[in-house]
Design an enzyme around this catalytic site. Structure first.
Site, PDB file in Angstrom:
ATOM      1  N   SER A   1       0.860  -1.224  -0.037  1.00  0.00           N
ATOM      2  CA  SER A   1       0.059   0.087  -0.002  1.00  0.00           C
ATOM      3  C   SER A   1       0.994   1.183   0.043  1.00  0.00           C
ATOM      4  O   SER A   1       0.137   2.436   0.231  1.00  0.00           O
ATOM      5  CB  SER A   1      -0.872  -0.021   1.107  1.00  0.00           C
ATOM      6  OG  SER A   1      -1.930  -1.025   1.019  1.00  0.00           O
TER       7      SER A   1
ATOM      8  N   THR B   1      -4.671   6.782   9.287  1.00  0.00           N
ATOM      9  CA  THR B   1      -4.791   5.692   8.418  1.00  0.00           C
ATOM     10  C   THR B   1      -6.158   4.781   8.354  1.00  0.00           C
ATOM     11  O   THR B   1      -6.892   5.346   9.143  1.00  0.00           O
ATOM     12  CB  THR B   1      -3.639   4.503   8.759  1.00  0.00           C
ATOM     13  OG1 THR B   1      -3.583   3.375   7.692  1.00  0.00           O
ATOM     14  CG2 THR B   1      -3.852   3.684  10.338  1.00  0.00           C
ATOM     15  N   GLY B   2      -6.464   4.648   7.287  1.00  0.00           N
ATOM     16  CA  GLY B   2      -7.691   4.087   7.223  1.00  0.00           C
ATOM     17  C   GLY B   2      -8.609   4.467   5.943  1.00  0.00           C
ATOM     18  O   GLY B   2      -7.952   5.267   4.982  1.00  0.00           O
TER      19      GLY B   2
ATOM     20  N   THR C   1       1.299   6.705   0.601  1.00  0.00           N
ATOM     21  CA  THR C   1       0.545   5.760   0.243  1.00  0.00           C
ATOM     22  C   THR C   1       0.313   5.544  -1.032  1.00  0.00           C
ATOM     23  O   THR C   1       0.336   6.536  -1.801  1.00  0.00           O
ATOM     24  CB  THR C   1      -0.804   5.770   1.154  1.00  0.00           C
ATOM     25  OG1 THR C   1      -1.495   4.570   0.982  1.00  0.00           O
ATOM     26  CG2 THR C   1      -1.745   7.039   0.526  1.00  0.00           C
TER      27      THR C   1
ATOM     28  N   THR D   1      -0.569   1.749   4.514  1.00  0.00           N
ATOM     29  CA  THR D   1       0.008   3.036   4.414  1.00  0.00           C
ATOM     30  C   THR D   1       0.601   3.420   5.725  1.00  0.00           C
ATOM     31  O   THR D   1       0.277   3.088   6.894  1.00  0.00           O
ATOM     32  CB  THR D   1      -1.506   4.395   4.822  1.00  0.00           C
ATOM     33  OG1 THR D   1      -2.256   4.067   3.272  1.00  0.00           O
ATOM     34  CG2 THR D   1      -1.088   5.679   4.879  1.00  0.00           C
TER      35      THR D   1
ATOM     36  N   ARG E   1      -8.767   9.334  -7.817  1.00  0.00           N
ATOM     37  CA  ARG E   1      -9.052   9.177  -6.502  1.00  0.00           C
ATOM     38  C   ARG E   1      -7.369   9.859  -5.594  1.00  0.00           C
ATOM     39  O   ARG E   1      -6.721   9.257  -5.915  1.00  0.00           O
ATOM     40  CB  ARG E   1      -9.550   7.999  -6.046  1.00  0.00           C
ATOM     41  CG  ARG E   1      -9.891   8.037  -4.559  1.00  0.00           C
ATOM     42  CD  ARG E   1      -9.231   7.398  -3.562  1.00  0.00           C
ATOM     43  NE  ARG E   1      -9.916   7.353  -2.146  1.00  0.00           N
ATOM     44  CZ  ARG E   1      -8.969   6.952  -1.216  1.00  0.00           C
ATOM     45  NH1 ARG E   1      -7.506   6.943  -1.478  1.00  0.00           N
ATOM     46  NH2 ARG E   1      -9.289   6.947  -0.075  1.00  0.00           N
TER      47      ARG E   1
HETATM   48  C1  SD4 Z   1      -6.182   6.376   1.542  1.00  0.00           C
HETATM   49  N1  SD4 Z   1      -5.847   6.434   4.245  1.00  0.00           N
HETATM   50  O1  SD4 Z   1      -5.750   6.449   0.615  1.00  0.00           O
HETATM   51  C2  SD4 Z   1      -5.371   5.738   2.839  1.00  0.00           C
HETATM   52  C3  SD4 Z   1      -5.347   4.646   2.754  1.00  0.00           C
HETATM   53  C4  SD4 Z   1      -4.915   3.975   4.245  1.00  0.00           C
HETATM   54  O2  SD4 Z   1      -3.788   1.989   5.049  1.00  0.00           O
HETATM   55  O3  SD4 Z   1      -4.498   4.370   5.207  1.00  0.00           O
HETATM   56  N2  SD4 Z   1      -4.461   2.341   3.923  1.00  0.00           N
HETATM   57  O4  SD4 Z   1      -7.352   6.839   2.115  1.00  0.00           O
END
Ligand code: SD4
Length: 326
Positions: free
Chosen positions: A81, A237-238, A204, A186, A214
């Site tokens: 990622s 993260t997320g 990321t 990430t 996106r």
């Molecule tokens: C995103 N926050 O592109 C990032 C993805 C992520 O662990 O954190 N993945 O939305």
């Protein structure tokens, strides 16, 4: 007599006490604040922190340390990622997002950058060599190439295979937002150096199989990362859309400014994310934070969130407290 109001009051008090106990325990872990210190999201934060520690332990700056940590994850093809080996968008393009922020409040970012392995370093040059904060897409790539970066094919055979399988399994898929422990990589990094200065970076390849173009929270100052050298630093993260809606990392830092510990600030920011996202039960969002004194904390919606810490006592992995219990 137990009235409904009494009952609800008791239930809320018990829930709050349980959450407080978890945070209290977490704060107790951090009762001896350390400097220098580096804190990174997820398990791959352990090797990334080692790279940062080489900088911090020899008197280097937090800014150099977070960049070193970001580069470690970006150049690791097994981290799917971030950077090289990142999972592509639904059309097969690996597009990278990153940002960096230093103790003087200056910051830089790139979004939707292709074919460049170390986007956090490009973000640093945007900060240092341009009057801008963010460059995107072709412009970001042109800037990187003009500043000595080289083109790299970031789509590894492993990521291509996963993408081809995903396409075959999801012929009509437009978006797949569930992020779980397995596909969550990430890296967000926050550090304090021996001079007491703070910095952070976040990098990321974004959500796997995202729509082309996106951009998530990770390169957005205030959402994926925020540093205020008077107060502290935080990173997220997320599911990026959920973090952006709450301007999550800025919120964590502002809560620390108002006196919350890093752990409390992360929990309150998660509560805000929950309040702003009706589909929160299907989402994972996690924050980590560090204050000026070197105290740390983390909190996530779902269980399974881990973060790596490295200080003078060595490196370790912490399991974050979460809103949803195991
Ligand atoms: C995103 N926050 O592109 C990032 C993805 C992520 O662990 O954190 N993945 O939305």
């Amino acid at each position: 007599m137990t009235t409904r109001r009494n009952f609800l009051g008791t239930a809320v008090a018990v829930a709050a006490a349980t959450a407080d106990a978890t945070l209290f325990a977490q704060d107790a872990i951090n009762e001896k604040p350390m400097r220098p210190l580096v804190l990174s999201t997820w398990r791959h934060g352990v090797p990334a922190n080692k790279a940062a520690w080489q900088v911090l332990s020899t008197g280097g700056t937090a800014l150099d340390a977070v960049e070193a940590a970001a580069r470690d994850s970006e150049s690791d093809p097994d981290n799917m990622s971030v950077g090289l080996g990142g999972r592509p968008d639904r059309d097969g393009n690996v597009t990278l997002d990153a940002c960096i922020m230093g103790p003087d409040g200056n910051c830089g970012a790139v979004a939707c950058l292709t074919e460049i392995e170390n986007p956090a370093s490009v973000a640093r040059l945007v900060m240092e060599r341009t009057p801008h904060v963010m460059l995107v897409g072709e412009g970001a790539q042109e800037f990187a190439l003009a500043n000595g970066f080289t083109r790299t094919n970031l789509l590894t055979p492993k990521a291509r295979n996963e993408w081809e399988k995903w396409k075959a399994d999801h012929p009509d898929a437009v978006r797949e937002r569930q992020v779980n422990v397995e596909n969550h990589d990430t890296i967000g990094i926050v550090a304090v150096d021996s001079a007491g200065d703070l910095a952070g970076a976040c990098t990321t390849s974004g959500m796997a199989w995202k729509m082309h173009g996106r951009v998530g929270d990770s390169p957005i100052i205030g959402a994926g990362l925020y540093v205020d050298n008077e107060v502290g630093a935080a990173t997220a993260t997320g599911v990026g859309e959920a973090v952006i809606r709450a301007v999550g990392s800025f919120l964590v830092v502002e809560l620390m400014r108002q006196g919350r510990s890093p752990a409390e600030a992360c929990r309150e920011a998660v509560e805000r994310v929950v309040a702003k996202n009706p589909d929160w039960k299907e989402l994972q969002v996690g924050f980590i934070a560090l204050d000026k004194a070197g105290r740390i904390g983390g909190y996530a919606i779902q269980p399974g969130f881990e973060y790596a810490v490295h200080d003078a006592t060595g490196g370790r992995l912490e399991t974050s407290a979460s809103r949803v219990s195991q």
